[in-house]
Design a protein around this motif. Structure first.
Motif, PDB file in Angstrom:
ATOM      1  N   LEU A 111       1.128   4.717  -8.815  1.00  0.00           N
ATOM      2  CA  LEU A 111      -0.094   5.089  -9.526  1.00  0.00           C
ATOM      3  C   LEU A 111       0.033   6.496 -10.110  1.00  0.00           C
ATOM      4  O   LEU A 111      -0.318   6.731 -11.271  1.00  0.00           O
ATOM      5  CB  LEU A 111      -1.309   5.003  -8.605  1.00  0.00           C
ATOM      6  N   ALA A 112       0.560   7.428  -9.346  1.00  0.00           N
ATOM      7  CA  ALA A 112       0.757   8.797  -9.845  1.00  0.00           C
ATOM      8  C   ALA A 112       1.708   8.795 -11.035  1.00  0.00           C
ATOM      9  O   ALA A 112       1.455   9.481 -12.037  1.00  0.00           O
ATOM     10  CB  ALA A 112       1.285   9.695  -8.725  1.00  0.00           C
ATOM     11  N   LYS A 166       0.815  -1.218   0.000  1.00  0.00           N
ATOM     12  CA  LYS A 166       0.000   0.000   0.000  1.00  0.00           C
ATOM     13  C   LYS A 166       0.846   1.265   0.000  1.00  0.00           C
ATOM     14  O   LYS A 166       0.505   2.246  -0.653  1.00  0.00           O
ATOM     15  CB  LYS A 166      -0.935   0.001   1.203  1.00  0.00           C
ATOM     16  N   ASN A 167       1.975   1.247   0.710  1.00  0.00           N
ATOM     17  CA  ASN A 167       2.791   2.468   0.801  1.00  0.00           C
ATOM     18  C   ASN A 167       3.455   2.832  -0.533  1.00  0.00           C
ATOM     19  O   ASN A 167       3.771   3.990  -0.764  1.00  0.00           O
ATOM     20  CB  ASN A 167       3.831   2.362   1.911  1.00  0.00           C
ATOM     21  N   SER A 168       3.632   1.878  -1.420  1.00  0.00           N
ATOM     22  CA  SER A 168       4.223   2.195  -2.722  1.00  0.00           C
ATOM     23  C   SER A 168       3.158   2.437  -3.792  1.00  0.00           C
ATOM     24  O   SER A 168       3.446   2.953  -4.867  1.00  0.00           O
ATOM     25  CB  SER A 168       5.176   1.088  -3.171  1.00  0.00           C
ATOM     26  N   LEU A 169       1.927   2.090  -3.476  1.00  0.00           N
ATOM     27  CA  LEU A 169       0.829   2.187  -4.430  1.00  0.00           C
ATOM     28  C   LEU A 169       0.613   3.613  -4.935  1.00  0.00           C
ATOM     29  O   LEU A 169       0.526   3.847  -6.134  1.00  0.00           O
ATOM     30  CB  LEU A 169      -0.460   1.666  -3.793  1.00  0.00           C
ATOM     31  N   GLU A 170       0.551   4.580  -4.040  1.00  0.00           N
ATOM     32  CA  GLU A 170       0.244   5.955  -4.434  1.00  0.00           C
ATOM     33  C   GLU A 170       1.288   6.539  -5.375  1.00  0.00           C
ATOM     34  O   GLU A 170       0.948   7.164  -6.375  1.00  0.00           O
ATOM     35  CB  GLU A 170       0.092   6.839  -3.200  1.00  0.00           C
ATOM     36  N   GLY A 171       2.560   6.337  -5.077  1.00  0.00           N
ATOM     37  CA  GLY A 171       3.626   6.872  -5.919  1.00  0.00           C
ATOM     38  C   GLY A 171       3.642   6.247  -7.299  1.00  0.00           C
ATOM     39  O   GLY A 171       3.773   6.936  -8.316  1.00  0.00           O
TER      40      GLY A 171
END
Length: 91
Positions: free
Chosen positions: A62-63, A55-60
């Motif tokens: 995805l952006a 989850k912690n790498s998901l946002e970066g």
């Protein structure tokens, strides 16, 4: 005055044709377990996320995928505009 209105109507028709042609195109970007598909009108049509992705790498990631898809789609749009003769009167 009527010539300007006719010219404006022609430009509008050309823009609509371009938009319709671009809607049929798509770009795909895959990075780190995420896949983003965007159509030529810069609308995201699908996002696939590997469920094993932290989850912690998901946002970066995805952006990054979305930003890369936007850049790739912009290049596609420019190429398609050239193929269709550009937009007379706007050059």
């Amino acid at each position: 005055m009527f010539n300007k209105l006719k010219h404006l109507k022609n430009l509008r028709n050309q823009a609509k044709q371009m938009q319709n042609a671009l809607a049929d195109e798509s770009t795909t970007v895959e990075k780190g377990g995420i896949k983003v598909v965007m159509n030529g009108n810069m609308e995201i049509t699908s996002i696939a996320i590997n469920e094993d992705l932290a989850k912690n790498s998901l946002e970066g990631i995805l952006a990054d995928c979305v930003n890369d898809a936007i850049k790739k789609t912009q290049r596609l749009m420019a190429r398609k505009m050239q193929e269709m003769g550009g937009m007379p009167g706007l050059n």
